[in-house]
Motif scaffolding. Structure first.
Motif, PDB file in Angstrom:
ATOM      1  N   GLY A 144       0.698  -1.432  -0.067  1.00 38.65           N
ATOM      2  CA  GLY A 144      -0.308  -0.666   0.546  1.00 38.65           C
ATOM      3  C   GLY A 144       0.839   1.260   0.345  1.00 38.65           C
ATOM      4  O   GLY A 144       2.088   0.926  -0.195  1.00 38.65           O
ATOM      5  N   ARG A 145       0.352   2.496   0.177  1.00 42.98           N
ATOM      6  CA  ARG A 145       1.208   3.720  -0.417  1.00 42.98           C
ATOM      7  C   ARG A 145       1.978   3.628   1.574  1.00 42.98           C
ATOM      8  O   ARG A 145       3.249   4.109   1.199  1.00 42.98           O
ATOM      9  CB  ARG A 145      -0.434   4.655  -0.117  1.00 42.98           C
ATOM     10  CG  ARG A 145       1.104   5.681  -0.149  1.00 42.98           C
ATOM     11  CD  ARG A 145      -0.678   7.165   0.005  1.00 42.98           C
ATOM     12  NE  ARG A 145      -1.631   7.366  -0.776  1.00 42.98           N
ATOM     13  CZ  ARG A 145      -2.615   7.372   0.076  1.00 42.98           C
ATOM     14  NH1 ARG A 145      -3.342   8.605   0.577  1.00 42.98           N
ATOM     15  NH2 ARG A 145      -3.627   7.665  -1.144  1.00 42.98           N
ATOM     16  N   LEU A 146       1.848   3.237   2.812  1.00 47.00           N
ATOM     17  CA  LEU A 146       2.451   2.876   3.944  1.00 47.00           C
ATOM     18  C   LEU A 146       4.257   1.695   3.236  1.00 47.00           C
ATOM     19  O   LEU A 146       4.990   3.149   3.388  1.00 47.00           O
ATOM     20  CB  LEU A 146       2.409   2.891   5.048  1.00 47.00           C
ATOM     21  CG  LEU A 146       3.006   2.227   5.757  1.00 47.00           C
ATOM     22  CD1 LEU A 146       3.381   3.747   6.548  1.00 47.00           C
ATOM     23  CD2 LEU A 146       2.636   2.128   7.637  1.00 47.00           C
ATOM     24  N   LYS A 149       5.886   7.793  14.871  1.00 43.94           N
ATOM     25  CA  LYS A 149       6.177   8.380  15.574  1.00 43.94           C
ATOM     26  C   LYS A 149       8.516   8.082  14.983  1.00 43.94           C
ATOM     27  O   LYS A 149       8.899   8.632  14.699  1.00 43.94           O
ATOM     28  CB  LYS A 149       6.207   8.256  17.630  1.00 43.94           C
ATOM     29  CG  LYS A 149       7.879   9.020  17.456  1.00 43.94           C
ATOM     30  CD  LYS A 149       7.489   9.401  19.047  1.00 43.94           C
ATOM     31  CE  LYS A 149       9.054   9.576  19.882  1.00 43.94           C
ATOM     32  NZ  LYS A 149       8.753   9.093  21.850  1.00 43.94           N
ATOM     33  N   ASN A 150       8.633   6.587  15.667  1.00 45.00           N
ATOM     34  CA  ASN A 150       9.186   6.348  14.831  1.00 45.00           C
ATOM     35  C   ASN A 150       9.394   5.955  12.982  1.00 45.00           C
ATOM     36  O   ASN A 150      10.556   6.492  12.604  1.00 45.00           O
ATOM     37  CB  ASN A 150       9.413   4.588  14.930  1.00 45.00           C
ATOM     38  CG  ASN A 150       9.832   4.197  16.981  1.00 45.00           C
ATOM     39  OD1 ASN A 150      10.766   4.921  16.835  1.00 45.00           O
ATOM     40  ND2 ASN A 150       8.491   4.272  17.131  1.00 45.00           N
ATOM     41  N   GLY A 160      11.443   9.152   8.146  1.00 43.35           N
ATOM     42  CA  GLY A 160      11.659  10.385   7.783  1.00 43.35           C
ATOM     43  C   GLY A 160       9.964  10.311   6.410  1.00 43.35           C
ATOM     44  O   GLY A 160       9.511  11.153   5.817  1.00 43.35           O
ATOM     45  N   ILE A 161       8.996   9.064   7.178  1.00 49.56           N
ATOM     46  CA  ILE A 161       7.546   9.511   6.782  1.00 49.56           C
ATOM     47  C   ILE A 161       7.008   9.538   8.035  1.00 49.56           C
ATOM     48  O   ILE A 161       6.779   9.707   8.454  1.00 49.56           O
ATOM     49  CB  ILE A 161       7.129   7.890   6.509  1.00 49.56           C
ATOM     50  CG1 ILE A 161       8.363   7.192   5.589  1.00 49.56           C
ATOM     51  CG2 ILE A 161       5.754   8.113   6.196  1.00 49.56           C
ATOM     52  CD1 ILE A 161       8.451   5.352   6.204  1.00 49.56           C
ATOM     53  N   ASP A 162       6.291  10.680   6.829  1.00 42.97           N
ATOM     54  CA  ASP A 162       5.224  11.773   8.358  1.00 42.97           C
ATOM     55  C   ASP A 162       3.778  11.459   7.731  1.00 42.97           C
ATOM     56  O   ASP A 162       3.881  11.470   6.668  1.00 42.97           O
ATOM     57  CB  ASP A 162       5.305  13.407   7.746  1.00 42.97           C
ATOM     58  CG  ASP A 162       4.400  14.306   8.004  1.00 42.97           C
ATOM     59  OD1 ASP A 162       5.137  14.642   9.839  1.00 42.97           O
ATOM     60  OD2 ASP A 162       3.573  14.825   7.758  1.00 42.97           O
ATOM     61  N   GLU A 163       2.815  10.882   9.049  1.00 39.18           N
ATOM     62  CA  GLU A 163       2.039  10.712   8.323  1.00 39.18           C
ATOM     63  C   GLU A 163       0.621  11.477   7.658  1.00 39.18           C
ATOM     64  O   GLU A 163       0.046  10.856   6.735  1.00 39.18           O
ATOM     65  CB  GLU A 163       1.169  10.957   9.971  1.00 39.18           C
ATOM     66  CG  GLU A 163      -0.349   9.737  10.170  1.00 39.18           C
ATOM     67  CD  GLU A 163      -0.467   9.739  11.522  1.00 39.18           C
ATOM     68  OE1 GLU A 163      -1.972   9.551  11.264  1.00 39.18           O
ATOM     69  OE2 GLU A 163      -0.316  10.556  12.341  1.00 39.18           O
ATOM     70  N   TRP A 164       0.961  13.153   8.246  1.00 43.78           N
ATOM     71  CA  TRP A 164      -0.151  14.126   7.965  1.00 43.78           C
ATOM     72  C   TRP A 164       0.484  13.717   6.126  1.00 43.78           C
ATOM     73  O   TRP A 164      -0.753  14.011   4.904  1.00 43.78           O
ATOM     74  CB  TRP A 164      -0.299  14.683   7.779  1.00 43.78           C
ATOM     75  CG  TRP A 164      -0.933  15.199   9.717  1.00 43.78           C
ATOM     76  CD1 TRP A 164      -0.328  14.812  10.643  1.00 43.78           C
ATOM     77  CD2 TRP A 164      -2.022  13.376  10.032  1.00 43.78           C
ATOM     78  NE1 TRP A 164      -0.691  14.196  11.706  1.00 43.78           N
ATOM     79  CE2 TRP A 164      -1.795  13.903  11.776  1.00 43.78           C
ATOM     80  CE3 TRP A 164      -3.420  13.131   9.518  1.00 43.78           C
ATOM     81  CZ2 TRP A 164      -2.938  13.648  12.205  1.00 43.78           C
ATOM     82  CZ3 TRP A 164      -4.346  12.679  10.690  1.00 43.78           C
ATOM     83  CH2 TRP A 164      -4.067  12.988  11.985  1.00 43.78           C
ATOM     84  N   ALA A 209      -1.844  12.831   2.975  1.00 45.38           N
ATOM     85  CA  ALA A 209      -2.324  14.035   1.987  1.00 45.38           C
ATOM     86  C   ALA A 209      -2.276  13.488   0.303  1.00 45.38           C
ATOM     87  O   ALA A 209      -2.909  14.715  -0.670  1.00 45.38           O
ATOM     88  CB  ALA A 209      -2.173  14.947   3.016  1.00 45.38           C
ATOM     89  N   GLU A 210      -1.137  12.707   0.291  1.00 43.00           N
ATOM     90  CA  GLU A 210      -0.944  11.965  -1.198  1.00 43.00           C
ATOM     91  C   GLU A 210      -2.371  12.187  -2.041  1.00 43.00           C
ATOM     92  O   GLU A 210      -3.274  11.329  -1.171  1.00 43.00           O
ATOM     93  CB  GLU A 210       0.171  11.438  -1.021  1.00 43.00           C
ATOM     94  CG  GLU A 210       1.453  11.610  -1.073  1.00 43.00           C
ATOM     95  CD  GLU A 210       2.575  10.439  -0.803  1.00 43.00           C
ATOM     96  OE1 GLU A 210       1.760   9.519  -1.293  1.00 43.00           O
ATOM     97  OE2 GLU A 210       3.657  10.749  -0.224  1.00 43.00           O
TER      98      GLU A 210
END
Length: 239
Positions: free
Chosen positions: A119-121, A219-220, A226-230, A234-235
């Motif tokens: 997936g995107r993650l 957080k980790n 360097g993966i920011d949740e928001w 938003a992608e």
């Protein structure tokens, strides 16, 4: 004059409305199956197959096989540049996209694919590992683990010496069916996903392939890759 046949042939291929629609659908850089491109062009699967064969022969697209499926992408950045230049001549109409159901959105955002993260993650993790210099793309759809990467995985808790390489090597590039980009598969992908579950970064849903990221996990992911949740949420959806 010697270049004229190439120009004429490329112009002929792009000039067909159905083929042009397929090429435009590939402008975002992702690979897409023939069925999706047929839908984008408004033609039957058989007609799409014929068009794609011509585009493949003309060098405007390439094809990648993943299991039983074939995914098409533009033949290179030069093809994208040509299409964008042509598109700039006339104004473009706004594209309306169908919004997926909430469950489908969650599945596309983060899920397990044969016990590795997808997936995107999953794609973001693969990109993060490459940006940090922990993995590098290699031939035959492989990822090579760098010395820095091996040290990082060991620090995180993976015993790299015990992860046995399969016939397709320690880590391989698996084309994500929703993102049309690669995530990390192979023994490393499986063991890394299992470790993320053990450490509490992610949780697998009991009755589906959906993966949920915990607050500690976000957080980790931000700190380590360097993966920011928001920013990730938003992608723009891939489809």
């Amino acid at each position: 004059m010697g270049l004229q046949p190439n120009v004429v042939n490329s112009a002929f291929l792009i000039g067909d409305p159905a083929r042009a629609a397929m090429l435009v659908a590939l402008l975002d850089g992702r690979a897409r199956p023939a069925g999706e491109l047929a839908h984008a062009a408004g033609v039957t699967a058989q007609t799409a197959s014929s068009h794609l064969a011509k585009l493949l022969l003309g060098g405007l697209v390439t094809v990648e096989t993943e299991g039983r499926h074939r995914y098409y992408r533009l033949g290179g950045p030069h093809v994208a540049l040509a299409l964008e230049s042509l598109a700039s001549i006339a104004s473009r109409e706004p594209v309306r996209r169908k919004v997926p159901a909430p469950e489908a959105q969650r599945l596309r955002f983060a899920r397990c694919c044969y016990d590795h993260l997808a997936g995107r993650l999953g794609v973001a993790v693969a990109c993060g590992l490459q940006d940090r210099g922990f993995l590098t793309p290699a031939a035959d759809k492989r990822f090579e683990v760098t010395p820095a990467g091996a040290a990082w995985f060991e620090t995180l808790g993976l015993d790299m010496a015990r992860i046995k390489s399969s016939r397709r090597d320690l880590a391989r590039q698996c084309l994500d069916w929703t993102e049309r980009q690669h995530h990390v598969a192979g023994p490393l992908g499986v063991q890394f996903t299992a470790l993320l579950c053990t450490k509490g970064w992610i949780r697998r849903a009991p009755s589906s392939r959906i993966v949920e990221v915990t607050r500690e996990g976000w957080k980790n992911f931000k700190q380590e890759l360097g993966i920011d949740e928001w920013a990730l949420r938003a992608e723009r959806p891939s489809i």
